[in-house]
Design an enzyme around this catalytic site. Structure first.
Site, PDB file in Angstrom:
ATOM      1  N   GLY A  12       0.390  -1.566   0.203  1.00 55.31           N
ATOM      2  CA  GLY A  12      -0.072   0.437  -0.256  1.00 55.31           C
ATOM      3  C   GLY A  12       0.664   1.053   0.363  1.00 55.31           C
ATOM      4  N   ASN A  14       1.395   2.701  -2.517  1.00 54.96           N
ATOM      5  CA  ASN A  14       0.881   3.518  -3.539  1.00 54.96           C
ATOM      6  C   ASN A  14      -0.830   4.062  -2.535  1.00 54.96           C
ATOM      7  OD1 ASN A  14       1.941   4.234  -6.159  1.00 54.96           O
ATOM      8  ND2 ASN A  14       2.218   1.841  -6.329  1.00 54.96           N
ATOM      9  N   ARG A  66     -17.134 -15.750  -9.974  1.00 58.49           N
ATOM     10  CA  ARG A  66     -16.699 -14.460  -9.663  1.00 58.49           C
ATOM     11  C   ARG A  66     -16.964 -13.556 -10.063  1.00 58.49           C
ATOM     12  NH1 ARG A  66     -10.995 -13.019 -10.615  1.00 58.49           N
ATOM     13  NH2 ARG A  66     -10.066 -14.428  -8.999  1.00 58.49           N
ATOM     14  N   VAL A  93      -8.001  -8.990 -11.469  1.00 59.73           N
ATOM     15  CA  VAL A  93      -8.388  -8.706 -12.664  1.00 59.73           C
ATOM     16  C   VAL A  93      -9.376  -8.184 -12.368  1.00 59.73           C
ATOM     17  CG1 VAL A  93      -8.932  -9.217 -14.730  1.00 59.73           C
ATOM     18  CG2 VAL A  93      -7.261 -10.595 -13.793  1.00 59.73           C
ATOM     19  N   ASN A 108      -5.465   2.663 -12.757  1.00 60.90           N
ATOM     20  CA  ASN A 108      -4.587   1.795 -11.983  1.00 60.90           C
ATOM     21  C   ASN A 108      -3.227   1.998 -12.975  1.00 60.90           C
ATOM     22  OD1 ASN A 108      -3.652  -0.704 -11.743  1.00 60.90           O
ATOM     23  ND2 ASN A 108      -2.699  -1.435 -14.201  1.00 60.90           N
ATOM     24  N   HIS A 110       1.120   1.506 -13.226  1.00 64.80           N
ATOM     25  CA  HIS A 110       1.415   0.137 -13.925  1.00 64.80           C
ATOM     26  C   HIS A 110       3.112   0.091 -13.633  1.00 64.80           C
ATOM     27  CE1 HIS A 110       1.851  -3.651 -16.067  1.00 64.80           C
ATOM     28  NE2 HIS A 110       3.420  -3.427 -16.215  1.00 64.80           N
ATOM     29  N   ASP A 147      -9.554  -0.205 -19.741  1.00 69.93           N
ATOM     30  CA  ASP A 147     -10.599  -1.178 -19.883  1.00 69.93           C
ATOM     31  C   ASP A 147     -11.354  -2.825 -19.520  1.00 69.93           C
ATOM     32  OD1 ASP A 147      -8.620  -1.805 -21.437  1.00 69.93           O
ATOM     33  OD2 ASP A 147      -8.968  -0.955 -23.400  1.00 69.93           O
ATOM     34  N   GLY A 149      -9.516  -5.126 -21.355  1.00 73.03           N
ATOM     35  CA  GLY A 149      -8.509  -5.827 -22.275  1.00 73.03           C
ATOM     36  C   GLY A 149      -7.234  -5.355 -20.103  1.00 73.03           C
ATOM     37  N   ASP A 151      -4.451  -3.680 -18.907  1.00 74.98           N
ATOM     38  CA  ASP A 151      -3.123  -3.151 -19.232  1.00 74.98           C
ATOM     39  C   ASP A 151      -3.345  -1.943 -21.111  1.00 74.98           C
ATOM     40  OD1 ASP A 151      -2.269  -3.472 -16.500  1.00 74.98           O
ATOM     41  OD2 ASP A 151      -0.627  -5.015 -17.533  1.00 74.98           O
TER      42      ASP A 151
HETATM   43  C1  GAR Z   1       3.059  -0.698  -7.271  1.00 79.04           C
HETATM   44  O1  GAR Z   1       4.773  -1.225  -8.043  1.00 79.04           O
HETATM   45  C2  GAR Z   1       2.296  -1.317  -8.665  1.00 79.04           C
HETATM   46  O2  GAR Z   1       2.633  -0.117  -9.475  1.00 79.04           O
HETATM   47  C3  GAR Z   1       2.119  -2.922  -9.410  1.00 79.04           C
HETATM   48  O3  GAR Z   1       2.461  -3.147  -7.824  1.00 79.04           O
HETATM   49  C4  GAR Z   1       3.203  -2.340  -6.756  1.00 79.04           C
HETATM   50  C5  GAR Z   1       2.402  -2.000  -5.228  1.00 79.04           C
HETATM   51  O4  GAR Z   1       3.321  -0.893  -4.372  1.00 79.04           O
HETATM   52  N1  GAR Z   1       1.280  -3.211  -9.996  1.00 79.04           N
HETATM   53  C6  GAR Z   1       1.017  -4.094 -10.832  1.00 79.04           C
HETATM   54  O5  GAR Z   1       2.026  -4.353 -11.218  1.00 79.04           O
HETATM   55  C7  GAR Z   1      -0.206  -3.927 -11.636  1.00 79.04           C
HETATM   56  N2  GAR Z   1      -0.188  -4.644 -13.250  1.00 79.04           N
HETATM   57  P1  GAR Z   1       2.405  -0.548  -3.542  1.00 79.04           P
HETATM   58  O6  GAR Z   1       1.347  -2.160  -2.293  1.00 79.04           O
HETATM   59  O7  GAR Z   1       3.228  -0.762  -2.195  1.00 79.04           O
HETATM   60  O8  GAR Z   1       1.841   0.352  -3.753  1.00 79.04           O
END
Ligand code: GAR
Length: 212
Positions: A12, A14, A66, A93, A108, A110, A147, A149, A151
Site C-alpha cells: 500500500g 501507492n 467470479r 483482474v 490503474n 503500472h 478497459d 483488456g 493494461d
Molecule cells: C506497485 O509497484 C504497482 O505499480 C504494482 O504493484 C506495486 C504495489 O505496491 N502494480 C502492478 O504491478 C499492477 N499490474 P504498493 O502496494 O506498495 O502500492
C-alpha cells in the site's frame, strides 16, 4: 467533491502517497470513501486504519464464483457512492461487470512504460525482473484508464526512470516508485477531479488549467 475508492492487495505505498497528497492539499476536491483489499492481511488496510479511513476486505475466495464476487464489489462501490475507482497495486483482474459500470472511471498504476512490460503476467517485481533481463536502459510508470483488456486502456500519465548497471529488481522497483509512481498516481487523481482529462478515440488529452 469526487469520491474515490482505492483497491489494494499488498503493502500500500501507492495508497499512502494518495493519503499524503490529500492530507497535504496536493490533491483537492477528493474524498477517499473506501479502501478495498482482496487480501485480509494487506498492510495497506493498516495504513487506511491509521488515517481513519474505512477499510474492507472483499476477496474472490469468499464467493462461490467470479460473478458473485463482482456483484459484491460493485454493490460496495455503489453504497460508498464511488465516482472513481483507483487500482493501487491491486492484483485481481477487474471483473467486466465493474469495468462496464465505471467507463473511464477506473484508473490503474503500472510499474513500466506501457506498452512495454505489461499485460497478463506482468505485475509487481516481475515487471522489473523482465526489464533488467531485456536490458532496457529506461523504464518508468504509467497511469491509465482501465478497459476490458489487461493494461490496454487510455494512457493518462507516464514518467521515465533510468536503469543503472548495478540495479536489482528490488532497487529498480523502489526507484520507480519514488520517482514515478508515488507522484503520478496522486497527480492523475487531481487532474480527473478537476475535469482535466478527456478521452477521445482511446487516447487522453490533458486540458490546461487556464481554459476551464
Ligand atoms: C506497485 O509497484 C504497482 O505499480 C504494482 O504493484 C506495486 C504495489 O505496491 N502494480 C502492478 O504491478 C499492477 N499490474 P504498493 O502496494 O506498495 O502500492
Amino acid at each position: 467533491m469526487m469520491n474515490i475508492s482505492v483497491l489494494v492487495s499488498g503493502g500500500g505505498t501507492n495508497l499512502q502517497a494518495i493519503i499524503n497528497a490529500v492530507e497535504h492539499g496536493e490533491i483537492s476536491d477528493v474524498k477517499i470513501v473506501s479502501v478495498v483489499s482482496n487480501n485480509p492481511g494487506a498492510y495497506a488496510l493498516e495504513r487506511a486504519a491509521a488515517h481513519g479511513l474505512d477499510g474492507v476486505c472483499i476477496s474472490p475466495k469468499d464467493f462461490a464464483d467470479r460473478e458473485q464476487y463482482a456483484k459484491a464489489l460493485l454493490a460496495h462501490l455503489k453504497e460508498t457512492e464511488t465516482d472513481l475507482v483507483v487500482l493501487a497495486g491491486f492484483l485481481v483482474v477487474i471483473p467486466p461487470m465493474i469495468v462496464e459500470a465505471f467507463p473511464n472511471r477506473i484508473i490503474n498504476i503500472h510499474p513500466s512504460l506501457i506498452p512495454s512490460f505489461c499485460g497478463t503476467g506482468y505485475y509487481g517485481l516481475k515487471v522489473h525482473e523482465e526489464a533488467l533481463r531485456r536490458g532496457v536502459k529506461v523504464t518508468g510508470a504509467t497511469v491509465h484508464f482501465v478497459d476490458s483488456g489487461t493494461d490496454t486502456g487510455p494512457i493518462i500519465l507516464q514518467k521515465a526512470v533510468e536503469i543503472r548497471d548495478d540495479d536489482t529488481p528490488q532497487s529498480l522497483q523502489l526507484r520507480v516508485m519514488q520517482h514515478a509512481e508515488w507522484r503520478l498516481l496522486p497527480e492523475a487523481i487531481d487532474l480527473i477531479a478537476h475535469g482535466r482529462v478527456q478521452v477521445e478515440n482511446g487516447r487522453t488529452r490533458i486540458l490546461p488549467e487556464d481554459i476551464l
